[in-house]
Design a protein around this motif. Structure first.
Motif, short mmCIF file in Angstrom:
data_model
loop_
_atom_site.label_atom_id
_atom_site.label_comp_id
_atom_site.label_asym_id
_atom_site.label_seq_id
_atom_site.Cartn_x
_atom_site.Cartn_y
_atom_site.Cartn_z
N GLU A 1 1.17 -1.13 0.53
CA GLU A 1 -0.36 -0.16 -0.50
C GLU A 1 0.72 1.43 -0.15
O GLU A 1 0.82 1.94 1.34
N THR A 2 1.23 1.29 -1.17
CA THR A 2 2.88 2.22 -1.20
C THR A 2 1.87 3.59 -1.55
O THR A 2 2.10 4.45 -0.94
N TRP A 3 0.80 3.67 -2.18
CA TRP A 3 0.12 5.17 -3.25
C TRP A 3 0.72 5.14 -3.80
O TRP A 3 0.70 6.56 -3.81
N ASN B 1 9.35 10.24 -7.82
CA ASN B 1 8.29 11.25 -7.25
C ASN B 1 9.44 12.35 -5.77
O ASN B 1 10.18 11.73 -5.04
N ALA B 2 8.34 13.17 -5.03
CA ALA B 2 9.09 13.25 -3.49
C ALA B 2 9.02 12.13 -2.90
O ALA B 2 9.67 12.89 -2.17
N THR B 3 8.68 11.33 -2.65
CA THR B 3 8.30 10.20 -1.49
C THR B 3 9.16 9.74 -1.44
O THR B 3 10.25 9.74 -1.24
N TYR C 1 1.32 -8.15 -2.09
CA TYR C 1 0.20 -7.38 -2.12
C TYR C 1 -1.30 -7.70 -2.55
O TYR C 1 -1.22 -7.26 -3.47
N ARG C 2 -2.29 -8.43 -1.70
CA ARG C 2 -3.63 -8.49 -2.16
C ARG C 2 -4.25 -7.91 -1.34
O ARG C 2 -4.35 -7.86 -0.49
N THR C 3 -5.39 -7.11 -2.22
CA THR C 3 -6.84 -7.00 -1.68
C THR C 3 -8.08 -7.27 -1.86
O THR C 3 -8.08 -7.89 -3.82
N GLY C 4 -9.12 -6.88 -2.07
CA GLY C 4 -10.40 -7.85 -2.17
C GLY C 4 -10.55 -9.09 -1.65
O GLY C 4 -10.87 -9.49 -1.32
N PRO C 5 -11.60 -9.36 -2.98
CA PRO C 5 -12.27 -11.00 -2.42
C PRO C 5 -11.24 -11.63 -2.83
O PRO C 5 -10.60 -11.32 -3.33
N ILE C 6 -11.19 -13.02 -1.45
CA ILE C 6 -10.53 -14.10 -2.14
C ILE C 6 -10.44 -14.84 -3.45
O ILE C 6 -11.82 -16.05 -2.96
N GLY D 1 -3.12 1.45 -2.82
CA GLY D 1 -2.40 -0.21 -2.65
C GLY D 1 -0.33 0.01 -3.41
O GLY D 1 -0.24 1.02 -3.17
N GLY D 2 -0.11 -1.20 -4.40
CA GLY D 2 1.56 -0.16 -4.96
C GLY D 2 1.94 -1.52 -3.55
O GLY D 2 1.58 -2.41 -2.71
#
Length: 304
Positions: free
Chosen positions: A17-19, A25-27, A95-100, A49-50
Motif C-alpha cells: 500500500e505504497t500509494w 516523485n517527492a516520496t 499486496y493482495r486486497t479485495g475478495p479472495i 495499492g502498490g
C-alpha cells in the motif's frame, strides 16, 4: 515510517500500500534522503495499492523480472539481494486486497514457479489479507501453494489493529531467525503492525569504497606558483616540431603543478545513512521550494 526503519536499523523492508503513482516523485526522493533506495510497482491509473522493497543504500541488489505478466489479483515487486558470489536471496513483496478468488492462488502458483528457478533462496512477504491464525479454506489453499515451493510461513501473531494474522513472511531455505520476530503492536501510524525479523548470520556484500585522485589546491601559494610558471614560460625553448614543443611545455607545467599541489589518492567509504542528493532529489527539492514560495505568495496577497 522512515525514522522507524532507521531507529530499528532495518536493512531491507517489504512494503505494501505504497500509494505511489509513478516511479520517481517527492516520496521516493525523501526515501533517498534517509539512506534507502526503493524498488516498487505502482498503480498508474488509480490511487492506493502498490508493493515495493526498501534497501539500505549500501546494499547490492538488482531488480528481477519474473516475466509473469497480466497478474490481476495481487501486486508484487521482486529483487535479488547479493550476499556473496554464489548466494543471492530473491525477495518478493506482495499486496493482495479485495475478495479472495480462486484465480489468486493460480496466479500466485505461477509467480512462485517462475521465482523458484531464479534462486535457491527466497523470501516472500507482504499483506496477503488472508487470515492464517485459524485453519480455513483460504489459509489451507495458501499453505498448499506455498508449501509446494518449500516456503514456510513464520508469523503467528496478530498483525492488524482489528486482530488477525494477515501480514505474512515466507522462507524456503531456513534463512530467517524466527526467534527474532517482533510484531510492533505499539506502532500507531498504520492499521497494520510492522514486523521486525533478522536473518541468520549471512555475510552481505556492501558497495565497494571508491578511490579518487585529488589535489589540495586551496593551500597553494599563488605567488610562488605564478613565479614558477613565469620561469617555465621565459626559459622554454621551442622545438622544430610543434607537437614536441606542446608536449614538453605542458609536461613542464604539469611538473610545476605537481610540485605545488601533489596528486594524492583518497579512499571514500560508502556512507549507508548519508543523504542521496542526486538529480532526482534535487529536482524534487526545487519543486517543493517552488510550491512553498507560491503558497507564501498566495498567503501574502490574501493578507493585503
Amino acid at each position: 515510517m522512515m525514522c522507524f526503519l532507521q531507529d530499528n536499523t532495518v536493512d531491507v523492508a517489504f512494503i505494501t500500500e505504497t500509494w505511489l503513482t509513478d516511479h520517481s516523485n517527492a516520496t521516493t526522493a525523501d526515501i533517498k534522503s534517509y539512506g534507502y533506495t526503493i524498488l516498487h510497482e505502482h498503480r498508474a491509473d488509480t490511487k492506493g495499492g502498490g508493493a515495493g522493497l526498501l534497501f539500505k543504500s549500501s546494499l547490492q541488489y538488482n531488480p528481477v523480472n519474473l516475466r509473469v505478466n497480466n497478474v490481476s489479483t495481487f501486486e508484487y515487486s521482486s529483487a535479488a539481494l547479493t550476499c556473496s558470489v554464489d548466494m543471492k536471496i530473491l525477495l518478493i513483496a506482495i499486496y493482495r486486497t479485495g475478495p479472495i478468488l480462486k484465480k489468486f492462488f493460480e496466479e500466485l502458483d505461477i509467480l512462485l514457479g517462475a521465482a523458484s528457478v531464479k534462486s535457491d533462496y527466497m523470501l516472500v512477504g507482504g499483506n496477503f489479507n488472508i487470515h492464517v491464525e485459524s485453519v480455513n479454506d483460504f489459509s489451507a489453499e495458501l499453505e498448499k501453494v506455498t508449501a509446494s515451493y518449500g516456503l514456510c510461513q513464520s508469523i503467528d501473531q496478530p498483525t492488524h489493529i482489528n486482530g488477525g494474522t494477515i501480514d505474512l513472511l515466507f522462507d524456503n531455505s531456513n534463512i530467517l531467525d524466527c526467534s527474532t520476530i517482533q510484531v510492533k503492536s505499539d506502532f500507531t501510524l498504520s492499521d497494520h503492525y510492522p514486523i521486525l525479523c533478522s536473518t541468520k548470520n549471512i555475510q552481505v556484500n556492501l558497495k565497494k569504497p571508491k578511490v579518487i585522485s585529488m589535489r589540495d589546491l586551496k593551500t597553494i601559494n599563488k605567488d610562488l606558483l605564478s613565479n614558477d610558471i613565469l620561469n617555465v614560460v621565459s626559459n622554454f625553448e621551442l622545438h622544430d616540431q610543434f607537437n614536441d614543443s606542446c608536449s614538453e611545455f605542458f609536461s613542464k607545467l604539469h611538473g610545476t603543478l605537481d610540485h605545488h599541489a601533489p596528486l594524492v589518492q583518497k579512499t571514500i567509504s560508502f556512507a549507508a545513512h548519508a543523504p542521496w542528493f542526486d538529480s532526482e532529489y534535487k529536482n524534487q527539492r526545487k519543486l517543493r521550494r517552488k510550491a512553498e514560495k507560491n503558497k507564501n505568495r498566495s498567503l501574502y496577497h490574501k493578507t493585503l
